[in-house]
Design an enzyme around this catalytic site. Sequence first.
Site, PDB file in Angstrom:
ATOM      1  N   PRO A 142       0.819  -1.214   0.000  1.00  0.00           N
ATOM      2  CA  PRO A 142       0.000   0.000   0.000  1.00  0.00           C
ATOM      3  C   PRO A 142       0.856   1.268   0.000  1.00  0.00           C
ATOM      4  CG  PRO A 142      -0.757  -1.574   1.668  1.00  0.00           C
ATOM      5  CD  PRO A 142       0.581  -2.041   1.201  1.00  0.00           C
ATOM      6  N   GLU A 143       0.723   2.060  -1.049  1.00  0.00           N
ATOM      7  CA  GLU A 143       1.380   3.362  -1.112  1.00  0.00           C
ATOM      8  C   GLU A 143       0.311   4.396  -1.436  1.00  0.00           C
ATOM      9  OE1 GLU A 143       5.183   3.493  -3.001  1.00  0.00           O
ATOM     10  OE2 GLU A 143       5.728   1.490  -2.328  1.00  0.00           O
TER      11      GLU A 143
ATOM     12  N   LYS B   5      -0.712   8.341   3.019  1.00  0.00           N
ATOM     13  CA  LYS B   5      -1.006   6.929   3.239  1.00  0.00           C
ATOM     14  C   LYS B   5      -2.062   6.716   4.325  1.00  0.00           C
ATOM     15  CE  LYS B   5       3.708   5.528   2.054  1.00  0.00           C
ATOM     16  NZ  LYS B   5       4.863   4.706   2.490  1.00  0.00           N
TER      17      LYS B   5
ATOM     18  N   ASN C  12       8.280   2.234  -0.461  1.00  0.00           N
ATOM     19  CA  ASN C  12       9.491   1.578  -0.958  1.00  0.00           C
ATOM     20  C   ASN C  12       9.475   1.290  -2.451  1.00  0.00           C
ATOM     21  OD1 ASN C  12      11.128   1.509   1.294  1.00  0.00           O
ATOM     22  ND2 ASN C  12      10.288  -0.415   2.054  1.00  0.00           N
TER      23      ASN C  12
ATOM     24  N   ARG D 143      13.449  -1.046   5.478  1.00  0.00           N
ATOM     25  CA  ARG D 143      13.401  -0.252   4.259  1.00  0.00           C
ATOM     26  C   ARG D 143      14.069  -0.964   3.087  1.00  0.00           C
ATOM     27  NH1 ARG D 143       9.237   3.081   4.980  1.00  0.00           N
ATOM     28  NH2 ARG D 143       9.530   4.606   6.629  1.00  0.00           N
TER      29      ARG D 143
END
Length: 268
Positions: A2-3, A51, A165, A252
């Site tokens: 999810p971005e 987000k 990411n 990350r």
Amino acid sequence: MPEGDTIWLTAHRLHGALAGRLLTRSDLRVPKLATVDLTGRTVVDVTSRGKHLLTRIEGGLTLHSHLRMDGSWRLFTAGERWRGGPDHQIRAVLGTAEQTAVGYRLPVLDLLRTVDEPTVVGHLGPDLLGPDWDFEEAVRRVVADPARPLGEALLDQRNLAGIGNVYKCELAWLARVTPWLPVGELETGVPERLVATAHRLLEANKHRFDRRTMPGDRPDRRLYVYGRLRRSCYRCGTPIRKHGADDDPRDRVSYWCPGCQTGPAPTD
């Protein structure tokens, strides 16, 4: 993953299903909200902020949720079997006479007064998909700390809201630099191109969950580097490398090409 584009589309679909309708079912399955009952209230709207998801409800209330790594909201028609995970992963249920929204694996779920929304989203920078989008301000924030690695600057939601990411890795590849290159070492004009490209890509993907950064419609050619460990770079043929763990939000994860992306990179 999810971005910002995924959250925008989720909000768009939830808004279409719930906004203006009376809640006939309410079940918030987190301890601090276990006694809350929103039944009988009307959903005013559902919107995204970076987000974050904000479901505004009659009476000046906002249900705030964040999907993080693997949370999701699913919509089901009356009588339809719920699919999205086992029952113990359900954190929220908001139902109308026609449809039911079910929130699975939501790591963040809060109920607050709508006037207090700034306490959860007020720190965010310009929203790449929001009405407040400000290109110049986003660029100013990204380059404010010249020593900061590019990947960190792009992921910092205080700079610009919506990048995760996947887009971090794709944007660095498109700029031909590694995510660890200090922002101050980017060539003139590159920060502006990166921010403009980020806005263009999220806009292009906001109406679909099947995100792509590559042109065309081939299902096997959607992303340039993300998720392509050891596969050949589309630009120079060098095997793609990876650093970090996909299931650890603190790590990350990064994918990059050591052949055509210049700048520092981990040696492990």
